[in-house]
Design a protein around this motif. Structure first.
Motif, PDB file in Angstrom:
ATOM      1  N   UNK A  15       0.838  -1.189   0.000  1.00 45.95           N
ATOM      2  CA  UNK A  15       0.000   0.000   0.000  1.00 45.95           C
ATOM      3  C   UNK A  15       0.878   1.245   0.000  1.00 45.95           C
ATOM      4  N   UNK A  16       0.638   2.114  -0.969  1.00 44.73           N
ATOM      5  CA  UNK A  16       1.412   3.342  -1.103  1.00 44.73           C
ATOM      6  C   UNK A  16       0.445   4.522  -1.151  1.00 44.73           C
ATOM      7  N   UNK A  17       0.696   5.517  -0.319  1.00 43.33           N
ATOM      8  CA  UNK A  17      -0.092   6.745  -0.311  1.00 43.33           C
ATOM      9  C   UNK A  17       0.686   7.845  -1.016  1.00 43.33           C
ATOM     10  N   UNK A  18       0.000   8.666  -1.795  1.00 48.79           N
ATOM     11  CA  UNK A  18       0.620   9.914  -2.229  1.00 48.79           C
ATOM     12  C   UNK A  18       0.677  10.801  -0.986  1.00 48.79           C
ATOM     13  N   UNK A  19       1.562  11.760  -0.990  1.00 53.88           N
ATOM     14  CA  UNK A  19       1.658  12.662   0.153  1.00 53.88           C
ATOM     15  C   UNK A  19       0.336  13.401   0.365  1.00 53.88           C
ATOM     16  N   UNK A  20      -0.306  13.817  -0.710  1.00 55.57           N
ATOM     17  CA  UNK A  20      -1.598  14.495  -0.594  1.00 55.57           C
ATOM     18  C   UNK A  20      -2.649  13.611   0.052  1.00 55.57           C
ATOM     19  N   UNK A  21      -2.664  12.330  -0.303  1.00 58.34           N
ATOM     20  CA  UNK A  21      -3.624  11.397   0.291  1.00 58.34           C
ATOM     21  C   UNK A  21      -3.330  11.188   1.770  1.00 58.34           C
ATOM     22  N   UNK A  22      -2.061  11.026   2.108  1.00 61.02           N
ATOM     23  CA  UNK A  22      -1.694  10.827   3.512  1.00 61.02           C
ATOM     24  C   UNK A  22      -2.081  12.045   4.344  1.00 61.02           C
ATOM     25  N   UNK A  23      -1.906  13.230   3.781  1.00 59.82           N
ATOM     26  CA  UNK A  23      -2.285  14.454   4.496  1.00 59.82           C
ATOM     27  C   UNK A  23      -3.790  14.581   4.650  1.00 59.82           C
ATOM     28  N   UNK A  24      -4.555  13.900   3.817  1.00 57.73           N
ATOM     29  CA  UNK A  24      -6.015  13.951   3.891  1.00 57.73           C
ATOM     30  C   UNK A  24      -6.578  13.123   5.035  1.00 57.73           C
ATOM     31  N   UNK A  25      -5.773  12.243   5.595  1.00 61.80           N
ATOM     32  CA  UNK A  25      -6.237  11.379   6.677  1.00 61.80           C
ATOM     33  C   UNK A  25      -6.364  12.179   7.972  1.00 61.80           C
ATOM     34  N   UNK A  26      -7.462  11.998   8.675  1.00 64.73           N
ATOM     35  CA  UNK A  26      -7.666  12.699   9.941  1.00 64.73           C
ATOM     36  C   UNK A  26      -6.655  12.244  10.985  1.00 64.73           C
ATOM     37  N   UNK A  27      -6.304  10.968  10.970  1.00 65.25           N
ATOM     38  CA  UNK A  27      -5.366  10.410  11.951  1.00 65.25           C
ATOM     39  C   UNK A  27      -4.383   9.495  11.229  1.00 65.25           C
ATOM     40  N   UNK A  28      -3.360  10.068  10.579  1.00 63.48           N
ATOM     41  CA  UNK A  28      -2.416   9.231   9.827  1.00 63.48           C
ATOM     42  C   UNK A  28      -1.795   8.095  10.645  1.00 63.48           C
ATOM     43  N   UNK A  29      -1.354   8.326  11.889  1.00 60.62           N
ATOM     44  CA  UNK A  29      -0.765   7.201  12.628  1.00 60.62           C
ATOM     45  C   UNK A  29      -1.732   6.021  12.812  1.00 60.62           C
ATOM     46  N   UNK A  30      -2.995   6.318  13.089  1.00 57.78           N
ATOM     47  CA  UNK A  30      -3.983   5.245  13.264  1.00 57.78           C
ATOM     48  C   UNK A  30      -4.244   4.521  11.952  1.00 57.78           C
ATOM     49  N   UNK A  31      -4.350   5.278  10.852  1.00 58.60           N
ATOM     50  CA  UNK A  31      -4.588   4.652   9.545  1.00 58.60           C
ATOM     51  C   UNK A  31      -3.408   3.773   9.146  1.00 58.60           C
ATOM     52  N   UNK A  32      -2.186   4.251   9.364  1.00 53.61           N
ATOM     53  CA  UNK A  32      -1.006   3.453   9.025  1.00 53.61           C
ATOM     54  C   UNK A  32      -0.934   2.196   9.889  1.00 53.61           C
ATOM     55  N   UNK A  33      -1.212   2.335  11.186  1.00 48.38           N
ATOM     56  CA  UNK A  33      -1.198   1.158  12.071  1.00 48.38           C
ATOM     57  C   UNK A  33      -2.238   0.138  11.619  1.00 48.38           C
ATOM     58  N   UNK A  34      -3.421   0.610  11.252  1.00 47.99           N
ATOM     59  CA  UNK A  34      -4.469  -0.284  10.752  1.00 47.99           C
ATOM     60  C   UNK A  34      -4.017  -0.968   9.461  1.00 47.99           C
ATOM     61  N   UNK A  35      -3.467  -0.184   8.538  1.00 47.39           N
ATOM     62  CA  UNK A  35      -3.038  -0.743   7.251  1.00 47.39           C
ATOM     63  C   UNK A  35      -1.941  -1.792   7.431  1.00 47.39           C
ATOM     64  N   UNK A  36      -1.100  -1.623   8.417  1.00 52.92           N
ATOM     65  CA  UNK A  36      -0.017  -2.601   8.657  1.00 52.92           C
ATOM     66  C   UNK A  36      -0.558  -3.974   9.086  1.00 52.92           C
ATOM     67  N   UNK A  37      -1.787  -4.007   9.610  1.00 55.67           N
ATOM     68  CA  UNK A  37      -2.367  -5.292  10.010  1.00 55.67           C
ATOM     69  C   UNK A  37      -2.675  -6.166   8.810  1.00 55.67           C
TER      70      UNK A  37
END
Length: 154
Positions: A15-37
Motif C-alpha cells: 500500500x502506497x499513499x501519495x503525500x496528498x492522500x496521507x495528508x487527507x487522513x484525519x489520523x495518519x498514525x492510526x490509519x497506518x497502524x491499521x493498514x499494517x495489520x
C-alpha cells in the motif's frame, strides 16, 4: 477490514499513499497502524523526498519505502520491484496520481474510496495539518491551497 484484504494481517497488499492522500487522513498514525495489520508494506511517496520525511516525522509514521531524490514514478517502480506482494495499491488524490499508478502497474484508489473501505476518517476540508498549526491567517491558507493545487499536477 482493510482495502479488500482477505484476512487480517495476510500481507497481500503493498500500500502506497501519495503525500496528498496521507495528508487527507484525519489520523495518519492510526490509519497506518491499521493498514499494517493487512498490508505487507505501507508508506508514502511524493516527488519531494524531504516533504515525505517531514510528514513521517511530524506524524510519527514509519515509511517502508526508501526515500531517494526521485519522483513518484521511479519510487513506485522501485517499490514494485522490491516487494513480492500479490497486489499493489496506490492511494492518491489526483488524476496525475491515477496516471502514475496505472503506468507503473498499481491499482488506483482515491483517498476517499480507500478511507471508506478501510474505515478511516478524513480530515475536514481546509483543516490545517501539523506543519501549518503554528502558522496563522491567510498566508497559511494560501500556502495550503497552492500546495494542494500543485499536487494535482504531480
Amino acid at each position: 477490514m482493510g482495502i479488500d484484504a482477505t484476512e487480517p494481517g495476510d500481507g497481500d497488499v503493498t500500500l502506497v499513499f501519495s503525500l496528498g492522500a496521507a495528508r487527507s487522513l484525519a489520523d495518519p498514525p492510526a490509519a497506518f497502524a491499521d493498514a499494517r495489520r493487512w498490508s505487507r508494506h505501507v508508506g508514502v511517496v511524493a516527488n519531494e523526498a524531504d516533504r515525505v520525511a517531514a510528514f513521517a516525522r511530524e506524524h510519527g509514521v514509519e515509511n517502508d519505502y526508501a526515500l531517494r531524490s526521485w519522483d513518484k514514478w521511479g519510487t513506485l517502480t522501485d517499490v514494485r520491484e522490491e516487494s513480492a506482494a500479490p497486489r499493489y495499491v496506490f492511494v492518491g488524490t489526483t488524476r496525475a496520481d491515477e496516471r502514475v499508478a496505472t503506468e507503473t502497474g498499481y491499482e488506483f484508489l482515491r483517498v476517499d474510496e480507500a478511507a471508506e473501505k478501510a474505515g478511516w476518517e478524513l480530515s475536514e476540508p481546509g483543516a490545517p495539518d501539523a506543519a501549518d498549526e503554528g502558522r496563522a491567517g491567510r498566508l497559511a491558507r494560501a500556502r495550503r491551497a497552492l500546495r494542494n493545487a500543485l499536487s494535482r499536477f504531480r
